[in-house]
Motif scaffolding. Sequence first.
Motif, PDB file in Angstrom:
ATOM      1  N   SER A 195       0.808  -1.210   0.000  1.00  0.00           N
ATOM      2  CA  SER A 195       0.000   0.000   0.000  1.00  0.00           C
ATOM      3  C   SER A 195       0.844   1.263   0.000  1.00  0.00           C
ATOM      4  O   SER A 195       0.315   2.358  -0.011  1.00  0.00           O
ATOM      5  CB  SER A 195      -0.932   0.020   1.218  1.00  0.00           C
ATOM      6  N   ALA A 196       2.167   1.102   0.021  1.00  0.00           N
ATOM      7  CA  ALA A 196       3.036   2.267   0.014  1.00  0.00           C
ATOM      8  C   ALA A 196       2.822   3.050  -1.275  1.00  0.00           C
ATOM      9  O   ALA A 196       2.742   2.482  -2.351  1.00  0.00           O
ATOM     10  CB  ALA A 196       4.497   1.844   0.127  1.00  0.00           C
ATOM     11  N   PRO A 197       2.665   4.370  -1.168  1.00  0.00           N
ATOM     12  CA  PRO A 197       2.416   5.163  -2.369  1.00  0.00           C
ATOM     13  C   PRO A 197       3.635   5.206  -3.272  1.00  0.00           C
ATOM     14  O   PRO A 197       4.756   5.025  -2.826  1.00  0.00           O
ATOM     15  CB  PRO A 197       2.106   6.558  -1.806  1.00  0.00           C
ATOM     16  N   TYR A 198       3.387   5.435  -4.527  1.00  0.00           N
ATOM     17  CA  TYR A 198       4.477   5.603  -5.465  1.00  0.00           C
ATOM     18  C   TYR A 198       4.112   6.709  -6.434  1.00  0.00           C
ATOM     19  O   TYR A 198       3.056   7.313  -6.314  1.00  0.00           O
ATOM     20  CB  TYR A 198       4.816   4.296  -6.181  1.00  0.00           C
ATOM     21  N   CYS A 199       4.983   6.993  -7.373  1.00  0.00           N
ATOM     22  CA  CYS A 199       4.815   8.135  -8.263  1.00  0.00           C
ATOM     23  C   CYS A 199       3.400   8.193  -8.820  1.00  0.00           C
ATOM     24  O   CYS A 199       2.895   7.209  -9.344  1.00  0.00           O
ATOM     25  CB  CYS A 199       5.835   8.038  -9.391  1.00  0.00           C
ATOM     26  N   SER A 200       2.745   9.334  -8.681  1.00  0.00           N
ATOM     27  CA  SER A 200       1.316   9.442  -8.953  1.00  0.00           C
ATOM     28  C   SER A 200       0.945   9.279 -10.413  1.00  0.00           C
ATOM     29  O   SER A 200      -0.223   9.130 -10.723  1.00  0.00           O
ATOM     30  CB  SER A 200       0.794  10.787  -8.430  1.00  0.00           C
ATOM     31  N   ASP A 201       1.917   9.278 -11.345  1.00  0.00           N
ATOM     32  CA  ASP A 201       1.524   9.134 -12.738  1.00  0.00           C
ATOM     33  C   ASP A 201       1.113   7.703 -13.082  1.00  0.00           C
ATOM     34  O   ASP A 201       0.651   7.436 -14.168  1.00  0.00           O
ATOM     35  CB  ASP A 201       2.611   9.627 -13.700  1.00  0.00           C
ATOM     36  N   SER A 202       1.255   6.778 -12.143  1.00  0.00           N
ATOM     37  CA  SER A 202       0.865   5.403 -12.405  1.00  0.00           C
ATOM     38  C   SER A 202      -0.594   5.136 -12.045  1.00  0.00           C
ATOM     39  O   SER A 202      -1.107   4.067 -12.339  1.00  0.00           O
ATOM     40  CB  SER A 202       1.777   4.444 -11.649  1.00  0.00           C
ATOM     41  N   ARG A 203      -1.271   6.073 -11.411  1.00  0.00           N
ATOM     42  CA  ARG A 203      -2.680   5.920 -11.041  1.00  0.00           C
ATOM     43  C   ARG A 203      -3.464   7.151 -11.458  1.00  0.00           C
ATOM     44  O   ARG A 203      -2.919   8.247 -11.540  1.00  0.00           O
ATOM     45  CB  ARG A 203      -2.817   5.717  -9.526  1.00  0.00           C
ATOM     46  N   GLN A 204      -4.755   6.951 -11.702  1.00  0.00           N
ATOM     47  CA  GLN A 204      -5.661   8.050 -12.023  1.00  0.00           C
ATOM     48  C   GLN A 204      -6.901   7.928 -11.155  1.00  0.00           C
ATOM     49  O   GLN A 204      -7.222   6.847 -10.663  1.00  0.00           O
ATOM     50  CB  GLN A 204      -6.051   8.020 -13.499  1.00  0.00           C
ATOM     51  N   LEU A 205      -7.617   9.027 -10.998  1.00  0.00           N
ATOM     52  CA  LEU A 205      -8.800   9.099 -10.157  1.00  0.00           C
ATOM     53  C   LEU A 205      -9.942   9.691 -10.957  1.00  0.00           C
ATOM     54  O   LEU A 205      -9.739  10.606 -11.759  1.00  0.00           O
ATOM     55  CB  LEU A 205      -8.498   9.996  -8.946  1.00  0.00           C
ATOM     56  N   ARG A 206     -11.161   9.157 -10.753  1.00  0.00           N
ATOM     57  CA  ARG A 206     -12.341   9.735 -11.394  1.00  0.00           C
ATOM     58  C   ARG A 206     -13.560   9.501 -10.523  1.00  0.00           C
ATOM     59  O   ARG A 206     -13.561   8.658  -9.623  1.00  0.00           O
ATOM     60  CB  ARG A 206     -12.563   9.128 -12.780  1.00  0.00           C
ATOM     61  N   LEU A 207     -14.613  10.284 -10.815  1.00  0.00           N
ATOM     62  CA  LEU A 207     -15.923  10.110 -10.198  1.00  0.00           C
ATOM     63  C   LEU A 207     -16.893   9.688 -11.295  1.00  0.00           C
ATOM     64  O   LEU A 207     -16.886  10.261 -12.383  1.00  0.00           O
ATOM     65  CB  LEU A 207     -16.391  11.405  -9.541  1.00  0.00           C
ATOM     66  N   VAL A 208     -17.746   8.697 -11.000  1.00  0.00           N
ATOM     67  CA  VAL A 208     -18.599   8.091 -12.013  1.00  0.00           C
ATOM     68  C   VAL A 208     -20.057   8.083 -11.559  1.00  0.00           C
ATOM     69  O   VAL A 208     -20.349   7.850 -10.383  1.00  0.00           O
ATOM     70  CB  VAL A 208     -18.132   6.642 -12.295  1.00  0.00           C
ATOM     71  N   ASP A 209     -20.954   8.333 -12.505  1.00  0.00           N
ATOM     72  CA  ASP A 209     -22.406   8.192 -12.322  1.00  0.00           C
ATOM     73  C   ASP A 209     -22.990   9.120 -11.257  1.00  0.00           C
ATOM     74  O   ASP A 209     -23.991   8.783 -10.625  1.00  0.00           O
ATOM     75  CB  ASP A 209     -22.777   6.736 -12.002  1.00  0.00           C
ATOM     76  N   GLY A 210     -22.399  10.311 -11.107  1.00  0.00           N
ATOM     77  CA  GLY A 210     -22.917  11.269 -10.140  1.00  0.00           C
ATOM     78  C   GLY A 210     -23.680  12.421 -10.763  1.00  0.00           C
ATOM     79  O   GLY A 210     -24.073  13.345 -10.067  1.00  0.00           O
ATOM     80  N   GLY A 211     -23.866  12.396 -12.075  1.00  0.00           N
ATOM     81  CA  GLY A 211     -24.626  13.446 -12.742  1.00  0.00           C
ATOM     82  C   GLY A 211     -23.814  14.694 -13.036  1.00  0.00           C
ATOM     83  O   GLY A 211     -24.355  15.679 -13.526  1.00  0.00           O
ATOM     84  N   GLY A 212     -22.534  14.688 -12.748  1.00  0.00           N
ATOM     85  CA  GLY A 212     -21.670  15.838 -13.005  1.00  0.00           C
ATOM     86  C   GLY A 212     -20.243  15.475 -12.676  1.00  0.00           C
ATOM     87  O   GLY A 212     -19.969  14.388 -12.162  1.00  0.00           O
TER      88      GLY A 212
END
Length: 166
Positions: A47-64
């Motif tokens: 679970s140790a974090p690593y360089c952030s370009d290897s992961r992405q974040l999004r929000l889905v199905d919230g109407g905006g």
Amino acid sequence: LAQLSFLIFNPLNPLTIAVSSGNHSQVLPQCNDSLSEQADSAASEESAPYCSDSRQLRLVDGGGPCAGRVEILDHGSWGTICDDGWDLDDARVVCRQLGCGQALNATGSAHFGEGSGPIWMDDLNCTGKESHVWRCPSRGWGRHDCRHKEDAGVICSGLRCTLSTG
């Protein structure tokens, strides 16, 4: 209907650019080093974090772009976060990371529908000050005791600067 897409530069986190298109909003991290924050937990090395370009974040199905089920892309798979321990401090990190203003609500029980794919995180314990949600202490990356009926979501204030072209 034409699909509207826009890029947002987040001055609070200049290493990220948010892209919004229709019902989805996601962060496209840019990373020039492999610095990571140390988690204040006994989480495993996985679970140790690593360089952030290897992961992405999004929000889905919230109407905006600033509400929805929280999803993280890791190694080509979009996955979710379990709602065990999910609270406003965790939601604050997500909203800030996406440039979506303040966290208004941390939703659980698949409020925005059940996701699919892996459940990447469980038992989150963010302080609210982490730069990325995957840098929050948790049970360990990919470790959980959940089903998608427990997918976490957020509702953010949605305040963000946008660039519109004619």
